[in-house]
Design an enzyme around this catalytic site. Sequence first.
Site, PDB file in Angstrom:
ATOM      1  N   GLY A 377       0.822  -1.196   0.000  1.00 39.85           N
ATOM      2  CA  GLY A 377       0.000   0.000   0.000  1.00 39.85           C
ATOM      3  C   GLY A 377       0.852   1.240   0.000  1.00 39.85           C
ATOM      4  O   GLY A 377       0.686   2.134  -0.819  1.00 39.85           O
ATOM      5  N   ALA A 378       1.827   1.295   0.943  1.00 39.57           N
ATOM      6  CA  ALA A 378       2.714   2.453   1.052  1.00 39.57           C
ATOM      7  C   ALA A 378       3.894   2.066   1.930  1.00 39.57           C
ATOM      8  O   ALA A 378       3.819   1.127   2.715  1.00 39.57           O
ATOM      9  CB  ALA A 378       1.975   3.650   1.640  1.00 39.57           C
ATOM     10  N   MET A 379       4.985   2.819   1.793  1.00 37.63           N
ATOM     11  CA  MET A 379       6.195   2.527   2.556  1.00 37.63           C
ATOM     12  C   MET A 379       6.855   3.832   2.971  1.00 37.63           C
ATOM     13  O   MET A 379       7.047   4.737   2.166  1.00 37.63           O
ATOM     14  CB  MET A 379       7.167   1.682   1.715  1.00 37.63           C
ATOM     15  CG  MET A 379       8.449   1.317   2.425  1.00 37.63           C
ATOM     16  SD  MET A 379       8.148   0.300   3.890  1.00 37.63           S
ATOM     17  CE  MET A 379       9.559   0.762   4.891  1.00 37.63           C
ATOM     18  N   HIS A 413      -0.223   8.704   7.780  1.00 41.20           N
ATOM     19  CA  HIS A 413       0.426   7.569   8.450  1.00 41.20           C
ATOM     20  C   HIS A 413       1.899   7.467   8.073  1.00 41.20           C
ATOM     21  O   HIS A 413       2.769   7.345   8.939  1.00 41.20           O
ATOM     22  CB  HIS A 413      -0.296   6.271   8.084  1.00 41.20           C
ATOM     23  CG  HIS A 413       0.289   5.049   8.723  1.00 41.20           C
ATOM     24  ND1 HIS A 413      -0.146   4.553   9.916  1.00 41.20           N
ATOM     25  CD2 HIS A 413       1.297   4.229   8.321  1.00 41.20           C
ATOM     26  CE1 HIS A 413       0.556   3.480  10.241  1.00 41.20           C
ATOM     27  NE2 HIS A 413       1.433   3.266   9.284  1.00 41.20           N
ATOM     28  N   GLU A 414       2.184   7.512   6.782  1.00 37.96           N
ATOM     29  CA  GLU A 414       3.584   7.343   6.358  1.00 37.96           C
ATOM     30  C   GLU A 414       4.426   8.554   6.744  1.00 37.96           C
ATOM     31  O   GLU A 414       5.601   8.408   7.089  1.00 37.96           O
ATOM     32  CB  GLU A 414       3.643   7.108   4.845  1.00 37.96           C
ATOM     33  CG  GLU A 414       2.795   5.951   4.346  1.00 37.96           C
ATOM     34  CD  GLU A 414       3.058   4.642   5.066  1.00 37.96           C
ATOM     35  OE1 GLU A 414       2.123   3.838   5.181  1.00 37.96           O
ATOM     36  OE2 GLU A 414       4.193   4.414   5.554  1.00 37.96           O
ATOM     37  N   GLU A 436       4.421   0.604  14.536  1.00 40.16           N
ATOM     38  CA  GLU A 436       3.160   0.569  13.789  1.00 40.16           C
ATOM     39  C   GLU A 436       1.953   0.872  14.669  1.00 40.16           C
ATOM     40  O   GLU A 436       1.067   1.633  14.279  1.00 40.16           O
ATOM     41  CB  GLU A 436       2.996  -0.784  13.094  1.00 40.16           C
ATOM     42  CG  GLU A 436       4.029  -1.047  11.997  1.00 40.16           C
ATOM     43  CD  GLU A 436       3.974  -0.041  10.859  1.00 40.16           C
ATOM     44  OE1 GLU A 436       3.012   0.744  10.771  1.00 40.16           O
ATOM     45  OE2 GLU A 436       4.917  -0.039  10.048  1.00 40.16           O
TER      46      GLU A 436
END
Length: 583
Positions: A377-379, A413-414, A436
Amino acid sequence: MRFATAAIILALSSSLESMYGTKAFGIVRNRGNRMIAKGISSQVNRGLGLAGVAAAAHVTTPSTCPSVSALYSRGLFKSPSSLQVRGGSSSTALNSAVAEKAETEASAPVEYFRKDYKPLPHIVQKINMDFDIRDGKTTVVSELHFQPNSAGNQEDDMILDGDESCVKLLELSMDGKELVEGTDYELAHQKLILKASAIKPDSVLRTVVEIVPEDNTQLSGLYKSGPMYCTQCEAMGFRRITYYPDRPDNMAVFEKIRIEADKESYPILLSNGNLVESGVTEEGDGRHYAVWSDPFPKPSYLFCTVAGNLGSIKDSYTTASGRKVDLEVFSEKENVGKLDYAMESLKRSMKWDEDKFGLEYDLDVYNIVAVNDFNMGAMENKGLNVFNTAYVLADPVTATDTDYELVEGVIGHEYFHNWTGNRVTCQDWFQLTLKEGLTVFRDQEFSGDMGSNAVKRIEDVKGLRGRQFNEDAGPMSHPIRPESYISMDNFYTATVYSKGAEVIRMYNTLLTSEGFRKGMDLYFERHDGSAVTCDDFRAAMADANDFDLEQFALWYSTPGTPTLTYSSEYNAETGVFSLNLSQ
């Protein structure tokens, strides 16, 4: 198959959620007709394949869109083309025998235990890398600067992780001297073992390896995605790029990362940190380069490099202290018109983190890259986030309110990981909820403040009861900090993320928002630039508030959903209603 298609993932995701919980198969995020299942990629990566995943699930179509919270993304070197590699470029790799043995011998699964954690004898204090990207072959030259680890035993051998199935080791030298196998080092399955006698204080190890991103179907390490090269290193992908202590407690300064590629095909060359140099190569062969430097120590899982033909939008943000940060969001050129909301969300995230926690962004640039075929999804790579387009693109003509919420929440979030995950990271992967769970809580609070806190809380609890409760009630039940694992990919779960966020929320409830902020301030004061444990976080909360949290540690080690019993009584004469709870 290099990429699991959106259609297959869309069909499988609901069944996988119902069988294992959202996070047991990783991040499942929905935008319109696209779903990205981080855990599905993990299963494909480990050789199960899409057919194997499909065979394990009854295929259904999801009827609801999960909430964001439930979803949980040259001077130094010779030109590699001119390197005088022993025996030439076609010479046998130093690790060829290990690679051949690994192909013929099936390895038994290895279980790793939290209790077995052991500090490294030496740490890589600084690393410099040179990527020479060419069709069908990429050469990576690395210089690892060692220093003794005061927490380790310098008489122990130093283990570097490396996947011989995709990393071809061509040269290995220490302080300018070629190392001798058997005397100075040994090669084993996915390991390069440096003898303690070969490492001196301030030693510099130089490695030259070849990798083939075009053949990397695991989508871990450096791989080719259509016309673009991209990396994904969490949790253990850096070892598929070169030999290195690929564990989160080795935080090194990636001082000089040089990327060279064909200018016409790959005009955009990105990595972590700040751009310090760029230009065309001296050979005049249509190639160019860029040099990036990240002054902040980070673990290898946060490394990133991207080479591609991309469009972008640009903006800037002025921090609370008056520093200007250049912002840029990249995507395939046909998607540039859909990036505006992502940029707005990024600026809101930066402002919110300053106001709520006093946390400013620390680099001169912040880049986001959106790609159609990113396998997660994302990093949160330091200063260079990589997203699937599903969580960056928002077309005002077609996007729904949910689309906008997802983009804002995932962008936030990221970004929030810059402090809770990057500046302070995990000692080992057993501590995954440290970064997380805390960051999920932060993005929940952000999304609530940007919209309705009440509505957001209802949404989060609905997702928790629908997914994480099921996970905790079944055979997949585990504590938010597991005691062992065979494959780390299996612990990107609803428990680690969503229940972990609820544990963080309990700190906030017990200590009040003001007390929680005091605990966060002390946490960063003590541990900025370090790899720490959940216990370190709990200690900061306790010490900042003079509050006994010893019993609270049980939340990290106890699986399952707590069962409460209650009784009530109403005294009509006094008008007092009494509610008694016990656990």
